[in-house]
Scaffold this motif. Structure first.
Motif, short mmCIF file in Angstrom:
data_model
loop_
_atom_site.label_atom_id
_atom_site.label_comp_id
_atom_site.label_asym_id
_atom_site.label_seq_id
_atom_site.Cartn_x
_atom_site.Cartn_y
_atom_site.Cartn_z
N LEU A 62 0.84 -1.19 0.00
CA LEU A 62 0.00 0.00 0.00
C LEU A 62 0.88 1.25 0.00
CD1 LEU A 62 -3.02 0.89 0.15
CD2 LEU A 62 -2.71 1.05 2.61
N SER A 63 0.58 2.17 -0.90
CA SER A 63 1.35 3.41 -1.04
C SER A 63 1.19 4.31 0.19
CB SER A 63 0.87 4.15 -2.28
OG SER A 63 1.37 5.47 -2.31
N GLU A 64 2.19 5.15 0.38
CA GLU A 64 2.15 6.15 1.46
C GLU A 64 1.01 7.15 1.26
OE1 GLU A 64 4.60 7.80 -1.81
OE2 GLU A 64 4.59 5.86 -0.78
N LYS A 65 0.49 7.23 0.04
CA LYS A 65 -0.63 8.13 -0.24
C LYS A 65 -1.88 7.74 0.55
CE LYS A 65 1.01 9.42 -4.77
NZ LYS A 65 0.74 9.55 -6.19
N ALA A 66 -1.97 6.49 0.98
CA ALA A 66 -3.12 6.02 1.74
C ALA A 66 -3.03 6.40 3.22
CB ALA A 66 -3.27 4.51 1.61
N ARG A 67 -1.84 6.75 3.70
CA ARG A 67 -1.63 7.16 5.10
C ARG A 67 -2.24 6.17 6.09
NH1 ARG A 67 0.27 12.50 5.02
NH2 ARG A 67 -0.15 13.53 3.05
N TYR A 68 -1.69 4.97 6.10
CA TYR A 68 -2.17 3.91 6.98
C TYR A 68 -0.97 3.32 7.71
CZ TYR A 68 -4.71 -0.33 8.37
OH TYR A 68 -5.28 -1.36 9.08
N GLU A 69 -0.93 3.46 9.03
CA GLU A 69 0.25 3.16 9.85
C GLU A 69 0.80 1.74 9.66
OE1 GLU A 69 2.84 1.81 12.80
OE2 GLU A 69 0.76 1.13 12.74
N PRO A 70 -0.02 0.68 9.67
CA PRO A 70 0.58 -0.65 9.50
C PRO A 70 1.43 -0.77 8.23
CG PRO A 70 -1.65 -0.88 10.28
CD PRO A 70 -1.45 0.59 9.94
N TYR A 71 1.00 -0.12 7.16
CA TYR A 71 1.77 -0.18 5.92
C TYR A 71 2.97 0.75 5.93
CZ TYR A 71 -1.11 -3.57 3.61
OH TYR A 71 -1.73 -4.75 3.26
N GLU A 72 2.98 1.75 6.81
CA GLU A 72 4.20 2.54 7.00
C GLU A 72 5.30 1.62 7.51
OE1 GLU A 72 3.67 6.10 9.36
OE2 GLU A 72 1.80 6.54 8.31
N ARG A 73 4.95 0.74 8.44
CA ARG A 73 5.93 -0.24 8.96
C ARG A 73 6.37 -1.20 7.86
NH1 ARG A 73 2.96 -3.04 13.41
NH2 ARG A 73 1.15 -1.81 12.87
N THR A 74 5.42 -1.61 7.03
CA THR A 74 5.74 -2.52 5.92
C THR A 74 6.74 -1.88 4.96
OG1 THR A 74 3.57 -3.57 6.07
CG2 THR A 74 4.75 -3.80 3.98
N ARG A 75 6.47 -0.64 4.58
CA ARG A 75 7.39 0.05 3.65
C ARG A 75 8.77 0.23 4.27
NH1 ARG A 75 2.58 2.71 2.98
NH2 ARG A 75 3.27 4.47 4.25
N LYS A 76 8.83 0.53 5.56
CA LYS A 76 10.12 0.66 6.25
C LYS A 76 10.87 -0.67 6.23
CE LYS A 76 8.98 4.50 9.26
NZ LYS A 76 8.63 4.92 10.61
N PHE A 77 10.15 -1.77 6.46
CA PHE A 77 10.77 -3.10 6.43
C PHE A 77 11.40 -3.35 5.06
CE2 PHE A 77 10.31 -7.52 5.04
CZ PHE A 77 11.14 -8.16 5.98
N TYR A 78 10.64 -3.11 3.99
CA TYR A 78 11.17 -3.35 2.66
C TYR A 78 12.32 -2.40 2.31
CZ TYR A 78 7.48 -6.70 1.66
OH TYR A 78 6.67 -7.80 1.69
N THR A 79 12.24 -1.17 2.76
CA THR A 79 13.34 -0.21 2.52
C THR A 79 14.61 -0.70 3.21
OG1 THR A 79 11.79 1.63 2.28
CG2 THR A 79 14.07 2.19 2.81
N ARG A 80 14.50 -1.15 4.45
CA ARG A 80 15.67 -1.69 5.16
C ARG A 80 16.23 -2.92 4.45
NH1 ARG A 80 12.46 -0.66 9.76
NH2 ARG A 80 11.96 -2.87 9.88
#
Length: 158
Positions: free
Chosen positions: A113-131
């Motif tokens: 889910l894109s950051e455009k949706a502004r949903y906290e659980p997926y913020e963690r998901t994106r951080k995981f994949y970035t790391r």
């Protein structure tokens, strides 16, 4: 890090069973019943690994695809909430990456889910994949739905 063993499984019924069990424990990410059922059905035919704890219970899984012979795709991936932040996701990703390398993949993608949706659980998901070395590639609003913009992230193998 806890004692976790990653095992590739081929039994179609077991893949679907583990997927259903784990995704049901992750409603913040997999609350859409239609999508959950689709994942449960489709993993049966795909490459699949589970993470087993010291009691041999499944605590996570990853299922993948390969597109065009050179691009790996993290199809669906989940770890039980009580096992988050313990290195299990990293181990599952490493198993998938090894499979992709062995099969000649140059890239691996993941949809989230894109950051455009502004949903906290997926913020963690994106951080995981970035790391894990993934970078944002493109956001597609027409792929899932306008209110669920799909971010495709990519990682290039060296």
């Amino acid at each position: 890090m806890m004692n976790i063993r990653i095992v590739r499984i081929n039994d179609e019924a077991m893949k679907s069973l583990h997927t259903k069990e784990i995704l049901r424990s992750l409603p913040e990410w997999f609350g859409n019943e239609k999508a959950l059922c689709e994942y449960v059905k489709n993993v049966a035919k795909l490459p699949y690994w589970i993470a087993l704890n010291q009691n041999e219970s499944s605590v996570g899984f990853i299922s993948v695809k390969i597109h065009y012979g050179n691009t790996g795709d993290i199809y669906v991936f989940g770890v039980l909430p009580e096992y988050h932040n313990q290195g299990i996701g990293k181990k599952l990703l490493a198993s998938a990456a090894e499979y992709f390398r062995q099969n000649g993949c140059k890239y691996v993608i993941v949809k989230t889910l894109s950051e455009k949706a502004r949903y906290e659980p997926y913020e963690r998901t994106r951080k995981f994949y970035t790391r894990a070395g993934f970078e944002p590639l493109i956001t597609l609003t027409e792929m899932w739905a306008e209110e669920n913009p799909c971010l495709i992230m990519i990682k290039k193998f060296d």
